[in-house]
Every structure is written in C-alpha cells, then in structure tokens.
Design an enzyme around this catalytic site. Structure first.
Site, PDB file in Angstrom:
ATOM      1  CG  ASP A 125      -2.111   0.818   1.154  1.00  0.00           C
ATOM      2  OD1 ASP A 125      -2.210   1.825   0.434  1.00  0.00           O
ATOM      3  OD2 ASP A 125      -3.224   0.441   1.693  1.00  0.00           O
ATOM      4  CB  ILE A 126       1.606   3.909  -2.379  1.00  0.00           C
ATOM      5  CG1 ILE A 126       2.586   2.639  -2.745  1.00  0.00           C
ATOM      6  CG2 ILE A 126       2.502   5.029  -2.494  1.00  0.00           C
ATOM      7  CD1 ILE A 126       3.769   2.413  -2.074  1.00  0.00           C
ATOM      8  NE  ARG A 215       0.940 -11.494  38.374  1.00  0.00           N
ATOM      9  CZ  ARG A 215       1.527 -12.179  39.392  1.00  0.00           C
ATOM     10  NH1 ARG A 215       1.276 -11.688  40.818  1.00  0.00           N
ATOM     11  NH2 ARG A 215       1.997 -13.150  39.292  1.00  0.00           N
ATOM     12  CE1 TYR A 216       7.304 -11.289  39.188  1.00  0.00           C
ATOM     13  CE2 TYR A 216       5.288 -10.173  40.123  1.00  0.00           C
ATOM     14  CZ  TYR A 216       6.266 -11.321  39.999  1.00  0.00           C
ATOM     15  OH  TYR A 216       6.045 -12.507  40.720  1.00  0.00           O
ATOM     16  CE  LYS A 278      11.062 -24.804  40.405  1.00  0.00           C
ATOM     17  NZ  LYS A 278      11.377 -25.766  41.241  1.00  0.00           N
ATOM     18  CG  HIS A 279      14.926 -21.386  37.767  1.00  0.00           C
ATOM     19  ND1 HIS A 279      13.977 -20.334  38.090  1.00  0.00           N
ATOM     20  CD2 HIS A 279      14.752 -22.156  39.026  1.00  0.00           C
ATOM     21  CE1 HIS A 279      13.604 -20.182  39.283  1.00  0.00           C
ATOM     22  NE2 HIS A 279      14.072 -21.331  39.933  1.00  0.00           N
ATOM     23  CG  ASN A 421      30.886 -25.558  30.782  1.00  0.00           C
ATOM     24  OD1 ASN A 421      31.076 -25.355  29.366  1.00  0.00           O
ATOM     25  ND2 ASN A 421      31.805 -24.941  31.501  1.00  0.00           N
ATOM     26  NE  ARG A 441      32.417 -28.803  28.764  1.00  0.00           N
ATOM     27  CZ  ARG A 441      31.410 -28.459  28.374  1.00  0.00           C
ATOM     28  NH1 ARG A 441      30.196 -29.539  28.417  1.00  0.00           N
ATOM     29  NH2 ARG A 441      31.177 -27.340  28.063  1.00  0.00           N
ATOM     30  CG  ASP A 481      38.997 -32.405  34.824  1.00  0.00           C
ATOM     31  OD1 ASP A 481      38.339 -32.239  33.654  1.00  0.00           O
ATOM     32  OD2 ASP A 481      39.021 -31.236  35.412  1.00  0.00           O
ATOM     33  CG  HIS A 527      26.466 -18.924  26.776  1.00  0.00           C
ATOM     34  ND1 HIS A 527      26.914 -19.141  25.517  1.00  0.00           N
ATOM     35  CD2 HIS A 527      27.257 -19.482  27.628  1.00  0.00           C
ATOM     36  CE1 HIS A 527      28.209 -19.835  25.903  1.00  0.00           C
ATOM     37  NE2 HIS A 527      28.233 -19.901  26.773  1.00  0.00           N
TER      38      HIS A 527
END
Length: 527
Positions: A125-126, A215-216, A278-279, A421, A441, A481, A527
């Site tokens: 549309d113009i 709400r926040y 969770k999270h 990790n 790790r 390790d 991340h």
C-alpha cells in the site's frame, strides 16, 4: 475537542465498517470514500462521495493513484489554528478532513499465503500509509483510525461530546497509527531482505504485536510485556505465542520463558516425550511408548526440582497423563492439543496454567534468535543442529552398543537445551542426572552425578541411577577430568563434539576405563 464534519474512509478490512459509517452519516458527517469501501457503503444505502468526484481527478494506474492529491492531503494536513492554512484551503477550494479511517492492503497476509512476487508487490500500500501518516501528524485536529477495534472509542466520544473527539483520544490513535505503518514497513523490508537472501540485513526491523502486559519481569521491580511476531511470520512456529490458555492464572514473564524452553525441547523427539523445566533448564526428560510412562520417567530424574516446574508434552495431552500431572504442583502444562479427559483431570488445579499450542515447532526449521545487550542486539540463527547415529564418529577402541548409541543421541539432544556448561546422563531414553550452567565442565559432571545418586536414594535404591548410563557433553572436554568423573559415576559411553587440543588425552582416558566414545563435530553452547 475538535468536531468531525468530514471523514475519509478507505479500508481493506471492512469489519464493522457499515455500522460505523452509518453512525457517522447519522451524525451529519460527510463521507468521502474510494473503490471497494465506497461500493460497500453505497450498497448499505449510505450517502458517499467518491474521492474522484471530490478531487475532480479520476483514479488512474489501476487504482494506484487515487488519494494522492492536494485536495485530500491538504484537507488532512492543514492546521486549523493558522490563518494562512485556512486561507490556503479557501483559495484552492479544499475542504478540511477531520477523520481518516484507513487500514492497509493485506501485504502480510498475501505473503503468508504464499503468493507470487507480483501479487506481493501489488499488495504494498502506498496511498494508505501516506494518509495515515498525514492524519497522525496533524492529530491536533484530525482523528485517524487504523483498527476497527477503535471504532467504538470514536463513537463513544462523539456521542458524549456533540460529535467531537478529544485530543487525548487523537493522540492515542496517532500513536497506534504510526506503530501500524512502522510494522507494515518492517514486514515489507523483511520480505525484500528474504527475497534477496539477506538473513542479516543492514537495518534490523522487527514487527511485533503486544499480546500481554505482564505483572512484572524476572523480578517484581522490573516492568515487562509479551510480544508476538507480527507480519508474514506470525503463527508459523507453534508455541507460547500461538497457544490458547485453557485455564489458570495469568502467565508471568518467567512462565513464558520457561514454557518456551520446555516446548522447544520436547519437540525434538519423535516418540511420545515429556520435558520438565525449571528456570529454563530441564530437570527431567524422557521418551516412552506412552505419555504417561514418559512423564513418570522424566519426573524420576529429579522429583525435588520438578516441584513448581513447567511440563511440556509432544502429543495431545491425555487423561492418564493429566491425572498423574495433577498429583504434582506445576506452574504450566503445554501440549499441542488437550483432550477433554485431560481438561477434566486438571480442572481442579485452578492456578495451573494449561496451554494448547495447536501444533509442535519444527526443531530443524531455520529461524532467528535475538538478544539485547547494552546499546545493541545480538542476532543469530536458531540452533537447529541435530545429530543422528549415522553422523557420529567412533573414536575409542570400543564402539557403543545399539542401546548406548540410541541413548547417546537422546542425551546429546537434551544437552542442546541445557545451559552451558551442560552434562547429561541418560539411560533407556530418559535423563537420570543433569548438570547445568556451571563455569567448570567437571563441576557440571559432578552435579549431574550427585543428582543421579540423590534420585536413587529418594526411592530407596542403593545404586546411583547413573550406573550403566551414557553421558553427553554440549561442548568438548578440555581435560580428561570431566570424563573421568562420568566414568566414576557409572557411565559406560560418552558423546561430545570433540575438537579439544587434548582430545587424545580424553580418548586415552576413555579407553583406559573401557568407555565407548563418539564425536559429533557439532557444539550446542546455550547461554
């Protein structure tokens, strides 16, 4: 307040148009209109003046030029408080226009329908955006309506104010108008970039529509809102933005974030699967022959963390699974569909948010991931990388068994959705220990092993649930390790991307302990 004596109407979406125009006509407002809008109003028996009759100039170029005329834009843009503007209107015989009712050619819907390039171009549309912007700029005197939902607000004010509108309403309508044209232009810009194959154009434009004021945010002192993609991409990826909330409290910022993470994870699997989040991290994931079985096995991974979590399933939620879920305190349950039996089973959980997404997202589909940082944004392609058994490279003396191979692919798929990790222990298509978000790790490997031991002890088992499991690492082991920790926990096979300077050291450690190990060649940092 400014009275409305003359209105220009030119809309593609004619929802509610006739009742609104009838109200205007009955209020003594002269109506100017074009094309299909004029026909619709005329057929409804309403008095309408065609724009071409008003301007004395015919529509040309297949309707591309009809409202782009001084008699229209002068009538909209003239400031009523300036004598020179009033004199100019008088000198040129231009009538003032007090109300502009315009919505735009359906460019976004045309693209979403898969139309060819020519059709898409013709639906840019113009004249409409020019009219909207002109009226919005001159909102001190002109009201502009771009959404049929605002017809009622205009009528309410005109009824109570002798046919006039207030400056407060005109300001609100102007803000909505500029937002609409901005989103429209953004959709067009995005389409042109897509046509040119530009994933990362020079200017980033992102049309989005506010779905919900929250709400926040993550914390009570942060303000927040939820926006859904607007334009041709709207609704293409099933998930929280497409979901219908069937019951429960209002969704929070964290609910939405975690639910998205859960649903994207569970969509990875072909068999019936359940993810408990969770999270934004999974605390249990499993696949099985039935959803109910998958849920029980996912819950067994970490029943303590699952309390107050988000549950996602990749099949229509059935009665038996919903009945089992009802025994746990959960914040949200999301499914592609929800059966009547499942609704009934969860109806008593008044605070539980139950979402029906209408489908599953495609984990292999391309897409974009946007994140903010100070003064800018980071934009990347969605992590749609996937592995299967045929792409894995065996690097140890012992190759994984068929069971181990299936579990390795499962574990690595889950690790893709765990914060780095990430270490994931799994056995028989279910996670048994997850270590997430650690700076080291080896610490993730230790936490996952501890989780597996704790889950076993909670059910009276003396042997860690990691015994006989496989282990996945989202990125390479920089040292041996982490692998040694997994072996000591009872893992028998390992999947990792490979690519470390110490790969040979890690492979030697695996061989020394009789582990099978495969490299994926693909990393899943999150991340």
């Amino acid at each position: 307040m400014h009275p409305i004596a003359r209105a220009l109407i030119s809309v593609s979406d004619k929802t509610g148009l006739v009742p609104f125009a009838r109200f205007l006509a009955e209020s003594g407002v002269e109506i100017l209109s074009t094309g299909g809008s004029a026909r619709a109003l005329t057929e409804a028996g309403l008095p309408v003046t065609e724009v071409s009759a008003h301007t004395g100039f015919p529509e040309i170029l297949d309707g591309r030029v009809k409202t782009l005329h001084p008699a229209i834009h002068g009538g909209i843009l003239a400031r009523r408080d300036r004598a020179e503007h009033r004199d100019a209107l008088s000198a040129h015989g231009i009538a003032a226009i007090d109300l502009v009712v315009v919505n735009l050619y359906p460019f976004e819907a045309t693209v979403a329908a898969g139309a060819d390039r020519e059709d898409c171009i013709e639906n840019i549309d113009i004249g409409g955006p020019a009219l909207i912007r002109a009226a919005a700029k001159n909102h001190a005197f002109v009201a502009v309506v771009t959404d049929p939902a605002d017809y009622e607000a205009v009528m309410t004010e005109m009824r109570s104010r002798d046919g006039a509108t207030t400056l407060a309403l005109r300001r609100r309508l102007a803000a909505a108008a500029f937002a609409r044209t901005a989103a429209y232009d953004a959709a067009i810009a995005r389409w042109f970039a897509d046509q040119a194959g530009e994933v990362f154009p020079e200017r980033l434009v992102l049309p989005a529509l506010r779905r919900q004021r929250l709400r926040y945010g993550e914390n009570p002192h942060q303000e927040a809102a939820f926006y859904a993609v607007e334009g041709p991409e709207a609704g293409r990826r099933p998930g929280v933005a497409t979901a219908v909330q069937l019951q429960g409290k209002e969704l929070s910022f964290n609910n939405l974030n975690d639910t998205d993470a859960a649903f994207e994870l569970v969509a990875e699997f072909a068999r019936p699967a359940v993810a408990i989040i969770k999270h934004a991290n999974p605390c249990g994931v499993a696949e099985a022959e039935t959803l109910a079985e998958a849920y029980a096995r996912a819950l067994a991974c970490d029943p303590v963390s699952a309390y107050g979590g988000i549950i996602a399933v990749n099949r229509p939620l059935d009665g038996p699974t919903a009945t089992a879920i009802a025994e746990l305190f959960a914040e949200v349950v999301i499914a592609p569909a929800v059966s009547e039996a499942a609704r009934a089973a969860l109806a008593g959980k008044k605070n539980l948010r139950l979402l029906e997404a209408g489908g599953l997202p495609d984990p292999a589909a391309p897409g974009l991931d946007l994140r903010s940082l100070a003064g800018g944004y980071l934009l990347q392609g969605r992590d749609n990388g996937r592995v299967d058994a045929s792409t894995l490279k065996v690097v140890t003396k012992r190759a994984p068994s068929e069971r181990e191979l299936a579990d390795l692919v499962f574990a690595f798929t889950v690790a893709k959705h765990v914060k780095s990790n990430a270490i994931v222990y799994a056995r028989d298509g279910a996670t048994v220990g997850i270590g997430a978000g650690q700076m080291s790790r080896v610490d993730s490997a230790r936490i996952a092993a501890w989780k597996a031991q704790a889950a076993a002890e909670a059910t009276g088992q003396s042997e860690s649930r990691a015994k006989g499991s496989v282990v996945a690492s989202d990125a390479f082991f920089p040292f041996a390790d982490g692998l040694i920790t997994a072996a000591e926990a009872g893992a028998t096979a390992v999947i990792q991307p490979g690519g470390s300077l110490r790969d040979e050291e890690v492979i030697a450690a695996a061989d020394a302990r009789g582990l099978a190990m495969v490299f994926t060649g693909i990393r899943h940092f999150r991340h």
